[in-house]
Design a protein around this motif. Structure first.
Motif, PDB file in Angstrom:
ATOM      1  N   UNK A  38     -14.203   5.671 -28.054  1.00  0.00           N
ATOM      2  CA  UNK A  38     -14.683   4.709 -27.065  1.00  0.00           C
ATOM      3  C   UNK A  38     -13.565   3.786 -26.584  1.00  0.00           C
ATOM      4  N   UNK A  39     -12.504   3.675 -27.381  1.00  0.00           N
ATOM      5  CA  UNK A  39     -11.420   2.750 -27.048  1.00  0.00           C
ATOM      6  C   UNK A  39     -10.654   3.160 -25.799  1.00  0.00           C
ATOM      7  N   UNK A  40     -10.864   4.386 -25.314  1.00  0.00           N
ATOM      8  CA  UNK A  40     -10.176   4.780 -24.080  1.00  0.00           C
ATOM      9  C   UNK A  40     -10.542   3.848 -22.940  1.00  0.00           C
ATOM     10  N   UNK A  41     -11.720   3.227 -23.007  1.00  0.00           N
ATOM     11  CA  UNK A  41     -12.165   2.338 -21.929  1.00  0.00           C
ATOM     12  C   UNK A  41     -11.238   1.148 -21.750  1.00  0.00           C
ATOM     13  N   UNK A  88      -5.829  -9.633 -21.056  1.00  0.00           N
ATOM     14  CA  UNK A  88      -6.702  -9.896 -22.198  1.00  0.00           C
ATOM     15  C   UNK A  88      -8.169  -9.829 -21.806  1.00  0.00           C
ATOM     16  N   UNK A  89      -8.482 -10.190 -20.552  1.00  0.00           N
ATOM     17  CA  UNK A  89      -9.863 -10.077 -20.088  1.00  0.00           C
ATOM     18  C   UNK A  89     -10.295  -8.620 -20.075  1.00  0.00           C
ATOM     19  N   UNK A  90      -9.406  -7.719 -19.663  1.00  0.00           N
ATOM     20  CA  UNK A  90      -9.730  -6.299 -19.675  1.00  0.00           C
ATOM     21  C   UNK A  90     -10.016  -5.798 -21.082  1.00  0.00           C
ATOM     22  N   UNK A  91      -9.206  -6.228 -22.052  1.00  0.00           N
ATOM     23  CA  UNK A  91      -9.435  -5.828 -23.443  1.00  0.00           C
ATOM     24  C   UNK A  91     -10.746  -6.413 -23.951  1.00  0.00           C
ATOM     25  N   UNK A  92     -10.987  -7.693 -23.645  1.00  0.00           N
ATOM     26  CA  UNK A  92     -12.210  -8.348 -24.116  1.00  0.00           C
ATOM     27  C   UNK A  92     -13.460  -7.667 -23.560  1.00  0.00           C
ATOM     28  N   UNK A  93     -13.453  -7.330 -22.273  1.00  0.00           N
ATOM     29  CA  UNK A  93     -14.623  -6.711 -21.656  1.00  0.00           C
ATOM     30  C   UNK A  93     -14.890  -5.323 -22.223  1.00  0.00           C
ATOM     31  N   UNK A  94     -13.838  -4.607 -22.584  1.00  0.00           N
ATOM     32  CA  UNK A  94     -14.018  -3.257 -23.091  1.00  0.00           C
ATOM     33  C   UNK A  94     -14.245  -3.168 -24.580  1.00  0.00           C
ATOM     34  N   UNK A  95     -13.830  -4.209 -25.323  1.00  0.00           N
ATOM     35  CA  UNK A  95     -13.865  -4.127 -26.785  1.00  0.00           C
ATOM     36  C   UNK A  95     -14.875  -5.074 -27.440  1.00  0.00           C
ATOM     37  N   UNK A 145       0.337   3.063 -30.237  1.00  0.00           N
ATOM     38  CA  UNK A 145      -0.934   2.384 -30.499  1.00  0.00           C
ATOM     39  C   UNK A 145      -0.739   1.148 -31.374  1.00  0.00           C
ATOM     40  N   UNK A 146      -0.014   1.296 -32.470  1.00  0.00           N
ATOM     41  CA  UNK A 146       0.169   0.149 -33.367  1.00  0.00           C
ATOM     42  C   UNK A 146       1.071  -0.912 -32.734  1.00  0.00           C
ATOM     43  N   UNK A 147       2.041  -0.503 -31.941  1.00  0.00           N
ATOM     44  CA  UNK A 147       2.858  -1.483 -31.217  1.00  0.00           C
ATOM     45  C   UNK A 147       2.006  -2.261 -30.221  1.00  0.00           C
ATOM     46  N   UNK A 148       1.089  -1.565 -29.543  1.00  0.00           N
ATOM     47  CA  UNK A 148       0.203  -2.239 -28.583  1.00  0.00           C
ATOM     48  C   UNK A 148      -0.730  -3.211 -29.285  1.00  0.00           C
ATOM     49  N   UNK A 149      -1.194  -2.856 -30.474  1.00  0.00           N
ATOM     50  CA  UNK A 149      -2.051  -3.771 -31.235  1.00  0.00           C
ATOM     51  C   UNK A 149      -1.275  -5.017 -31.643  1.00  0.00           C
ATOM     52  N   UNK A 150      -0.038  -4.841 -32.094  1.00  0.00           N
ATOM     53  CA  UNK A 150       0.802  -5.999 -32.420  1.00  0.00           C
ATOM     54  C   UNK A 150       1.069  -6.836 -31.173  1.00  0.00           C
ATOM     55  N   UNK A 151       1.285  -6.177 -30.047  1.00  0.00           N
ATOM     56  CA  UNK A 151       1.519  -6.901 -28.795  1.00  0.00           C
ATOM     57  C   UNK A 151       0.316  -7.745 -28.407  1.00  0.00           C
ATOM     58  N   UNK A 152      -0.864  -7.291 -28.766  1.00  0.00           N
ATOM     59  CA  UNK A 152      -2.077  -8.048 -28.451  1.00  0.00           C
ATOM     60  C   UNK A 152      -2.039  -9.422 -29.090  1.00  0.00           C
TER      61      UNK A 152
END
Length: 539
Positions: free
Chosen positions: A430-433, A408-415, A382-389
Motif C-alpha cells: 500500500x505504501x506505493x501510494x 510532508x503533506x503528501x506522505x501524511x495523506x497517504x500514510x 527506502x531506508x535513506x528516504x525514511x531517514x530523510x523523512x
C-alpha cells in the motif's frame, strides 16, 4: 553552448524515462500466471469490460483463464470492494492485446508506472527549480524495486499513486496561481486607498479544479484516494491563511476559514464526487450489478423523509455502506500482512509470487531454483528516504520551507490514515501510494548535500509589508546545473558532497541490479534468493 546545455538537460530525463520503461516492460508477460491479487482484478476487469459490471466465476477458474478460456464467467454479479476505474484501466490492455495475453493483463499498469516517473520529474523540476534534482528524483523512482514491482503486476495501487501524484502537482501549480492573484487584488485595493479587510474570495482557480478531478480519479480506483482529497483541501486552506497573514490582511484567519474555505470546498469536492459517481457508470446503466436491485426488494427501500430518493441511488448507497463495513472490519489473517507501524522500515514486504523448482525442472540447472516477485523496495533508497523523512520534519520546524511542508503533506495523506486501522489486514505494498513523496524528500536531502538548496532563514517575525512575497521564506539556487557542476570542482565542501551523492546513486544502482531478479520472477538458484533475505521477516 546554449544548445548543448539544453540538450544535456533533456538527455538526463529522457535516459531516465527509457530506463524506467525498460525495467517495467521487459518480459512483462512472465509469469503467465495470475499473481497475488491479480486473481481478483484481472478477472474483474475482464467481466467489467464484457458485462459492464464485475461478474462471478465458476470454482477454481484460474487455470482455465490462464490457459486461454477467458469467457467462462457467469452472469451473476460479484461483490467487489473497490470502485471500477482501476479495473477499467486494466481492461484497456486486455481489450487491446487479448484477455488470454498476460502482457495485456499488466501493460496498462506498467505504462502508468512509466508515466509516474515522468510526472515526478516534472513536479520535482517545479518544486526544486533544478533539472539536476528533477532527474535524480526520477532516477530514484525508476530503479526502486517497490515502484518496479507495483508497475509489473495488475493491481490497483499503482493507479492510486499516479492519480494522487497528479493531484499533488495540481496543488503545487495552484500555489503560484493563488499567490499572484491574491497579491494583485491586495495591491489594487491598497492603491485605491481601501482597507483590504478580509481579502478576496478567489473563485477562479483552475488548478484546484484539476486537483479535485485528479483526487476524484484516485478515489475512483480505491477509497483511500479520498484521504488525499481531504488532506490537500485542508492544506490549501492553510496556505491561503498564511498567505493572507504574510500580506498583512487584518482578519486573515477568519477570511481563510469563513470566506475562502467554502469556495475551495466547492472547487474541489463536487468535481471529485462527480468523478467518483461517473466511474460507476457501468453499474448504473446495467441491471445486474451487485445490489443493483436491492431497493426493489420487499421492505428494503427507504421510508419516511427519504422515500423520494430513486431506488437506484438507494441501492448504490446500500452497496457503498456494505463496502465501507467490509473495509473497516476485514481482519482475515494473511502470512504477508504488515502492520502500518512497520511500513517505513520495510519489515514485511509482500511476496506476490514464488515458485520453487528442482534440478532439471523448468530450466533449473542447480539442486533447487526459485522464481520470485517480491515488493521489496531497494533497501538503500527506502531506508535513506525514511531517514530523510526525519530530517524533513526538522527542517520544517526550523525553516518553515513550504516545499518541505508540501512533501510532508503528501506522505501524511497517504500514510497517517492507515494508523487508524491497525486492527485490520493491510499490506506493505500500500505504501506505493506515498512513495513518490518519500523520494522527493530524499531528493531534498541530496539537494542539501550538493549545495543545491540554500537554507531559508528561520521565520521569527510576521512580514506585513504590502508587497511581501508569499514565498519569501524560502531561498533556492537558480537552475544552473552545468555551472553548479563547475563550482563543485572549486569548492572542497561541494566536491565532497558530490562524491557522497555519486557513491550513493552508484550503490543504489548496484543494489537494484542485484534485486532485479526478485522483482521480476527471473529463475535463479535458491542460494541466490537466500542472499536477498537481509531481514528474517523478508522470507
Amino acid at each position: 553552448m546554449l544548445a548543448t546545455r539544453r540538450w544535456v538537460r533533456w538527455a538526463g530525463p529522457l535516459a531516465v524515462v527509457v530506463l524506467a520503461a525498460c525495467v517495467r516492460l521487459w518480459n512483462l508477460g512472465s509469469p503467465h500466471t495470475l499473481v497475488f491479487d491479480e486473481t481478483y482484478y484481472v478477472k474483474d476487469a475482464w467481466t467489467l469490460f464484457r458485462n459492464g459490471y464485475e461478474s462471478a466465476w465458476p470454482d477454481k477458474p484460474n487455470p482455465l483463464f490462464e490457459a486461454g478460456q477467458t469467457n467462462i464467467f457467469l452472469s451473476d454479479p460479484s461483490f467487489v470492494v473497490h470502485p471500477p476505474l482501476g479495473k477499467w484501466m486494466i481492461a484497456l490492455g486486455m481489450a487491446a492485446l487479448g484477455a488470454e495475453n498476460s502482457w495485456g493483463w499488466r501493460v496498462s499498469t506498467a505504462l502508468v508506472g512509466v508515466l509516474a516517473v515522468v510526472l515526478i520529474m516534472v513536479i520535482a523540476r517545479k518544486l526544486f527549480g533544478s533539472a539536476l534534482l528533477a532527474t535524480i528524483a526520477g532516477f530514484l523512482m525508476a530503479i526502486d524495486g517497490h515502484a518496479i514491482v507495483m508497475s509489473r503486476v495488475a493491481l490497483l495501487d499503482n493507479s492510486v499513486m499516479f492519480f494522487a501524484l497528479l493531484g499533488f502537482g495540481a496543488v503545487l501549480l495552484d500555489r503560484d496561481w493563488h499567490a499572484s492573484r491574491l497579491a494583485a487584488w491586495l495591491a489594487a485595493r491598497r492603491a485605491s486607498g481601501d482597507d483590504p479587510g478580509w481579502g478576496p474570495t478567489l473563485w477562479w482557480r483552475p488548478w484546484l479544479l484539476a486537483a479535485g478531478l485528479a483526487f476524484g480519479l484516485c478515489s475512483s480506483v480505491k477509497w483511500s484516494g479520498f484521504y488525499f482529497l481531504a488532506g490537500f483541501a485542508v492544506y490549501v486552506v492553510v496556505v491561503d491563511a498564511l498567505a493572507r497573514r504574510r500580506a498583512g490582511v487584518p482578519f486573515w484567519m477568519s477570511a481563510a476559514i469563513l470566506k475562502q474555505a467554502p469556495a475551495t470546498f466547492l472547487l474541489m469536492v463536487p468535481i471529485a464526487a462527480a468523478t467518483f459517481l461517473a466511474s460507476w457508470t457501468g453499474w448504473f446503466v446495467t441491471g445486474n450489478g451487485f445490489y443493483r436491485g436491492w431497493a426493489n426488494e420487499p421492505g428494503a427501500a427507504w421510508t419516511g423523509p427519504l422515500a423520494w430518493v430513486p431506488h437506484t441511488l438507494q441501492s448504490f448507497w446500500h452497496y457503498q455502506v456494505a463496502i465501507y463495513n467490509y473495509h473497516v472490519g476485514v481482519s482475515t489473517p494473511h502470512p504477508y500482512q504488515a502492520n502500518p507501524l512497520t511500513w517505513l522500515l520495510m519489515i514485511r514486504p509482500t511476496s506476490m509470487y514464488y515458485r520453487g523448482t528442482e534440478l532439471g525442472q523448468g530450466g533449473c540447472g542447480f539442486n533447487s531454483c526459485s522464481e520470485a516477485i517480491t515488493s521489496i523496495g531497494n533497501p538503500i533508497i527506502w531506508w535513506a528516504a525514511t531517514a530523510a523523512l526525519l530530517y524533513l520534519a526538522y527542517r520544517l520546524a526550523r525553516y518553515r520551507e513550504w516545499q518541505v511542508g508540501l512533501i510532508l503533506m503528501g506522505i501524511a495523506a497517504g500514510y497517517l490514515p492507515w494508523l487508524l486501522y491497525l486492527h485490520r489486514t493491510v499490506f506493505q505494498f500500500y505504501t506505493i501510494a506515498f512513495e513518490p513523496y518519500l523520494l522527493l524528500g530524499l531528493t531534498v536531502v541530496i539537494g542539501v548535500i550538493l549545495g543545491r538548496w540554500v537554507p531559508a532563514r528561520p521565520v521569527t517575525t510576521i512580514d506585513t509589508a504590502p508587497d511581501a512575497d508569499v514565498d519569501a521564506d524560502t531561498d533556492f539556487d537558480a537552475d544552473a546545473d552545468l555551472d553548479a557542476v563547475a563550482d563543485w570542482t572549486v569548492s572542497g565542501l561541494r566536491l565532497s558532497g558530490t562524491r557522497v551523492v555519486v557513491i550513493f546513486l552508484v550503490v543504489a544502482t548496484i543494489v537494484s541490479a542485484f534485486f532485479y531478479p526478485l522483482w521480476t520472477g527471473i529463475l535463479t538458484p535458491f542460494a541466490f534468493w537466500q542472499l536477498h533475505i537481509w531481514l528474517p521477516s523478508w522470507r
